[in-house]
Design an enzyme around this catalytic site. Structure first.
Site, PDB file in Angstrom:
ATOM      1  N   ARG A 134      37.581 -50.175  33.730  1.00  0.00           N
ATOM      2  CA  ARG A 134      36.541 -49.351  33.111  1.00  0.00           C
ATOM      3  C   ARG A 134      36.066 -48.248  34.042  1.00  0.00           C
ATOM      4  O   ARG A 134      36.213 -48.335  35.254  1.00  0.00           O
ATOM      5  CB  ARG A 134      35.330 -50.236  32.766  1.00  0.00           C
ATOM      6  N   ALA A 148      28.743 -54.869  28.688  1.00  0.00           N
ATOM      7  CA  ALA A 148      29.381 -56.159  28.420  1.00  0.00           C
ATOM      8  C   ALA A 148      28.437 -57.130  27.722  1.00  0.00           C
ATOM      9  O   ALA A 148      28.810 -58.264  27.466  1.00  0.00           O
ATOM     10  CB  ALA A 148      29.902 -56.759  29.720  1.00  0.00           C
TER      11      ALA A 148
END
Lengths: 559, 559
Positions: free
Chosen positions: B97, B276
Site C-alpha cells: 500500500r 484497514a
C-alpha cells in the site's frame, strides 16, 4: 484555413516531442529533468543552482488592456510571441502561470493559449499537472492543523483564538466552506471557533512560492507568515510554532519549475499561479530567473490588465527579484476597443471605426502607464476574423500618436508565421537598450503614499480615501518594520477605477480602501478596494456534469 | 555487520536503478512507463489492458499475528520475501500500500519495510509520491462541493440536509475538522448544517479505487456512492447529481499502479492505501492483477493481523476480484510471542521460553484461521538480535504441532540472503497445488449471519449482539438488494476480541455491534464494533517540529 478547429482539437492533434528533447534544446541534461510522464518535467534545483553565473537573456512582459467580455488573448499572444521569437532564430522560453483545478468543474477549464498558439498537454495542465498546487494545499493546511493543535495542547504562544489569521485552503469551488465553525464535538476536538477555507490559489503559500528565490528563502518567508495575534495584538509567526521546516519539505518538489512545450515544440515554463487580486498574479521568480539563464528571450505575462498586472509585475516581482524587463507588449483587440467605445457584445461583428477610436483611450492609458516604468512598449493587435482593415488602421494610427507602434498579429490562426512582425519589433526594442526600468515608488515611501502614487499615477484617480482604522493599521505596520514593503492592490480588473462598469480611461475618481492585509511571508501589503471573493462557488449547472472519459479514454467536457 | 545502520541511512545508501530498467525486467516498454522523476513510474492503462490474456503468476499473502508494541515486521517480510524469491530465480513482484502523508507530521513517518528489506524512494513514498492520494482527495471533495451546490441551487433531489452521508477529506491529521458547521455566513453561502472531515485514507473513494477493475468499473462504483437520504429515507446516489464522470476524470492517472524498487532493485508495486478498519486495508486490485500478469510470484500484504487483514483480503478483495491466493505467510516474532505470553515491553530483552510458548496461542489461532480459507500456510519468524535459539525452537516446535512449518528469517539484517529458506518453502507450498481457496461465507448468506460467521469462526466469539435498529438496518439493506455484499469488520487490531487488552487467543467473548454503514460504491457493509477514529489528531509535540531540509537538501526528521 478551410475550417476552424476548436482549441482542444488542435491541442489533441499536436505532435508533441518527448520532454527530454525539449529540455535538450535548453541544454538541460536528462539527469536534471525530472519527468512527469513523457510530456512534462521539473527542472532540478541542482541544475538551477549551477546556472547562477550565466548571463541573463532579455525579459519581455506581455500585458493587456482592461479585460472585456470580448476577450483579448493575452496568454495566446504570450505563447505566440515565444514561438515567433524562436521562428526568427532567437532562443526563447515562454513563462506562464499554472491553472487552478477547482474552477474547471464550475465553468469550462482554461486552455493555455488558444488556436495555434497553445501550450500542451492541455488536459494535465488543467487537472493535477505535476502536483504543485496539491503540495501548496498540503503545506498550507499543515500550518492550519498545527495552529489548532497548538491551541489544543495549551496555547503556549497565547494565540487569541478570535484572531487566528490563517484559514485553510482547498483547490475546489466550494462555497459551503467559506465560513465554518470548527473544533466542535467536545473536549477531544478542541476549542470551537470561526474559521473558513479559501481556494488554493489565494493561499499566501502560493504567493511565497512564486516570490522565493530558493528553498532557503522559501523557508524564511514561510516562517514569517503571521498566523494570528495575541490578546496584546502582537503577531504570532509560523516559525513560533516551528512549522516552517516541515512546510518547506512539503514544497521541495513544487519549487522546481515545470517544463512543457508549445504546439511548435518550443519550451514553456509553467509554474505557480497566485491570485491577481490579493496577490501579485505572476508565475514564479524561480521559473523566470531560470528561463533568463537558459534563453536569449523570456516572454512572460502578468494577470488582468496592465493597471493591476503590469504594475504588480514591476513593483512587486521585478523589484523584489531584481528583474529588469527589456520591453513590454500590450495586447489589444479591435473588438475590445469597440466595447470600450460603448458597443454591446452582440454588435461586435459590425464595423465601427468611431467606437474603436473612442475605445482606444483605454489602450492609450496603459501604453503611457507602462512607459512610466521606463520600459519600451509595443502594442499587439490580436486579430479576429471580423476585424476590418479600417478598424485596424484606426488603432495603429492612434498608437502612433503616442510614440509607439501597433502590430497586427495572426498567431491564433497561423501560429508563429502570423506573429513574425511583432517578434522582430520586440527584438528591436529589447536590443535597443532603451529600457530604463525603475519601479513606480521607492521602498522608503510611506505605505499610504505608495497607495496614493499607484492610484494617481496609474489609475488617474483624484483621491484615495480610507478610514482612520486603516491609516492607523498602516502606521502600526510601519512602526513594526513593514513600511518598506510594496503594495499589492486588490481592485476590479475591468476598469481603471473601482467601478467595474466604468470602461475607457476614467479620471479623477475616488479609490476607497475597504481593508488592508499584511502578507508578511510573501512580503507585501494587500490593499482591498472592493469585494474580493477568495472562495468561488459552483454555478447551478456546473461543467462537471458534462465532464467524463470517452470510449477512447480522452477527457470530454473539460474545455 | 559491524554496526547497525538506521533504515534511513540504508535507504539513502541504496544504489537505485533507473525506473525504466526496473520496468524492463517486467518487459514493460518505456512508452508504457509514465515516469515521475527517475525512480518512480506509473504503468499505463493501455499496457495493462494488453496483458488480459496472459497467464497469472502465483499469489502469496503475507499476514501476521495481532500487532503488539514489540513490532512484527509484516511489510519488511513482504519486501524481503519478494527479494528472496527473485534471489532463488523466480520473477517476483511485491505489492504493497501507499503511505498517508498526514500522519507523518504527527509521529514519525513510516518506512516501506526496514533494515535491508525496504522499498525506495522512501522520502517520496511518505510525502506526495505520485499524487494518488491528492487525486482521491480532489475527487472526494468535488463530490462534497457538488452536494452542497445541489442543495444551494434548489435541492432538486430533495436531499434531507440532516442526512447528508458524505463528509469531506484531507490528508492531514487535523482534529479541528472532525466536526464542523459549514455554509455559515448568510444567503450567498448556503444552508448551515453539521459536517466534518475524515483523513483521505478513510475515503470511500480510496476503497473504490482499490477494488475497481478498470476505469469503467471505477466510474460505475463512484456513481453508486450514497451521498445522503431524502426525508422518505430513500438513498440519493452520486450519479443522481452527475458527479461520477468528473470524479473518474480526476482519478484517471491515480488508477494506474506505481512502480518502484526494493533495495535489491527488484520491482515493487505501491498502489492504494485504504484504512484497514472501515475499509479492507489492501493495495489495489489493479496493481495485484497487473503484477500477476507480469511475474511468476506476487507477494502482497494485508493490514493489521490475520483476523482483520487476511479475512478481508480473502472475503472482500479476493472474492470480488476473482483472485486465488496460492499460499500465505504469517509473520511472528519471538518478542511478540513473549508479549502475548504476558511479558512487559521493557522485559523483552530477557529469554523467556515459557512466555513464548504461552504466547504462541495467538499465532496458532491465526494459522488455523487462514487454513479455513483453504490456503496453505507457513510461519515466518522475523529475527531480532535478542532472540535466543531456545525461543526460536519453541515457536518452531509449536507450529509443527499445527501441521505447519515456521522458518527463521534474517532479511532485516541480511536482505534476500537471510530469507532463502522461507522463499523456497513458499515456492514449495505454492507449486504443490494444495491451495483450495474459498471465501469464508457465501454471497447469499444473510448479512447478520455473515457477521456471526466471521465472529465465531475467526474471532472465536461466543455471540454477536446488536440493537434492533442495527438488525433492522441490515434487513432494510437486504430488501434494497445489498444483501449479497461482503462484510468489512471494524474491530480493534490488538485482539481477537473487541477488547484491545485481551492478548493471546480469547474464546467465547461477545462482539457488540455499535453501528453498521453501507459503502455502496466500494461494495461492502462496514460493521463497527468499537471506537473508530477516521480523523486523527496531532500529538503535543508533533514530529513536524523536527522535520526540515538539511544543508544537502535532504529531508531530516521524517523517519
Amino acid at each position: 484555413m478551410t475550417e476552424v478547429k476548436s482549441d482542444i482539437e488542435i491541442a489533441r492533434a499536436a505532435k508533441k516531442k518527448p520532454i527530454l528533447e525539449i529540455g535538450a534544446k535548453l541544454d538541460i541534461p536528462p539527469e536534471h529533468l525530472l519527468p512527469y510522464g513523457h510530456d512534462k518535467a521539473k527542472i532540478s534545483a541542482a541544475f538551477i543552482a549551477q546556472q547562477r553565473e550565466k548571463k541573463d537573456g532579455k525579459l519581455i512582459l506581455v500585458t493587456a488592456i482592461n479585460p472585456t467580455p470580448a476577450g483579448e488573448g493575452k496568454t495566446t499572444t504570450t505563447v505566440g510571441l515565444g514561438d515567433g521569437l524562436n521562428r526568427i532564430g532567437k532562443k526563447a522560453i515562454v513563462c506562464i502561470r499554472e491553472a487552478s483545478l477547482g474552477p474547471c468543474f464550475g465553468v469550462k477549464g482554461g486552455a493555455a493559449g488558444g488556436g495555434y498558439a497553445q501550450v500542451v498537454p492541455m488536459e494535465d495542465m488543467n487537472l493535477h499537472f505535476t502536483g504543485d498546487f496539491h503540495a501548496i494545499t498540503s503545506a498550507h493546511n499543515l500550518l492550519a492543523a498545527l495552529i489548532d493543535n497548538h491551541i489544543y495542547w495549551g496555547n503556549e504562544q497565547n494565540i487569541d483564538t478570535r484572531r487566528v489569521a490563517w484559514r485553510r485552503v482547498m483547490d475546489m469551488n466550494d462555497r459551503a466552506l467559506r465560513e465554518i465553525v470548527c473544533s466542535l464535538g467536545g473536549v477531544a476536538n478542541g476549542y470551537p471557533r470561526e474559521a473558513g477555507f479559501d481556494i488554493t490559489v489565494a493561499s499566501e503559500v502560493m504567493a511565497i512560492l512564486c516570490l522565493a528565490n530558493d528553498l532557503r528563502d522559501l523557508e524564511k518567508r514561510l516562517g514569517n507568515i503571521i498566523i494570528g495575534y495575541r490578546r496584546d495584538k502582537t503577531p504570532v509567526f509560523a516559525r513560533d510554532i516551528k512549522a516552517d521546516g516541515a512546510m518547506t519539505v512539503l514544497l521541495k518538489d513544487a519549487m522546481q519549475p515545470n517544463l512543457v512545450q508549445t504546439l511548435e515544440n518550443n519550451p514553456a515554463f509553467v509554474h505557480g499561479g497566485p491570485f491577481a487580486n490579493i496577490a501579485h498574479g505572476c508565475n514564479s521568480v524561480v521559473a523566470t530567473k531560470t528561463a533568463l539563464k537558459l534563453a536569449d528571450y523570456v516572454v512572460t505575462e502578468a494577470g488582468f490588465g496592465a493597471d493591476l498586472g503590469a504594475e504588480k509585475f514591476f513593483d512587486i516581482k521585478c523589484r523584489k527579484a531584481g528583474l529588469k524587463p527589456d520591453a513590454a507588449v500590450i495586447v489589444a483587440t479591435a473588438r475590445a476597443m469597440k466595447m470600450n467605445g460603448g458597443v454591446k457584445k452582440e454588435d461586435l461583428g459590425r464595423e465601427d471605426v468611431e467606437a474603436v477610436h473612442k475605445g482606444c483611450a483605454n489602450l492609450g492609458r496603459h501604453v503611457q502607464n507602462v512607459k512610466k516604468f521606463g520600459v519600451p512598449v509595443v502594442v499587439a493587435i490580436n486579430h479576429f476574423v471580423t476585424d476590418t482593415d479600417r478598424e485596424i488602421r484606426a488603432i495603429k494610427e492612434y498608437v502612433a500618436t503616442l510614440g509607439a507602434e501597433a502590430v497586427l498579429c495572426k498567431h491564433w490562426a497561423q501560429g508563429s508565421a502570423g506573429i513574425e512582425e511583432l517578434s522582430r519589433k520586440v527584438v528591436e526594442l529589447a536590443e535597443s537598450g532603451h529600457s530604463q526600468f525603475a519601479p513606480l515608488y521607492p521602498d522608503d515611501m510611506s505605505l499610504f503614499h505608495k497607495i496614493e502614487t499607484i492610484a494617481k499615477d496609474i489609475y488617474h484617480a483624484g483621491e484615495v480615501i480610507a478610514d482612520k482604522s486603516v491609516r492607523d493599521q498602516l502606521h502600526a505596520w510601519e512602526a513594526q518594520g513593514y513600511g518598506h514593503l510594496p503594495i499589492c492592490m486588490a481592485k476590479t480588473q475591468y476598469s481603471f477605477s473601482t467601478d467595474p462598469n466604468l470602461r475607457g480611461a476614467p479620471e479623477g475618481h475616488t479609490v476607497p480602501i475597504r481593508e488592508v492585509r499584511l502578507s508578511a511571508g510573501a512580503g507585501f501589503i494587500v490593499v482591498i478596494t472592493g469585494e474580493i471573493m477568495t472562495m468561488p462557488g459552483l454555478p447551478k449547472v456546473p461543467s462537471s456534469e458534462k465532464i467524463f472519459l470517452n470510449e477512447m479514454g480522452q477527457i470530454e467536457g473539460l474545455f
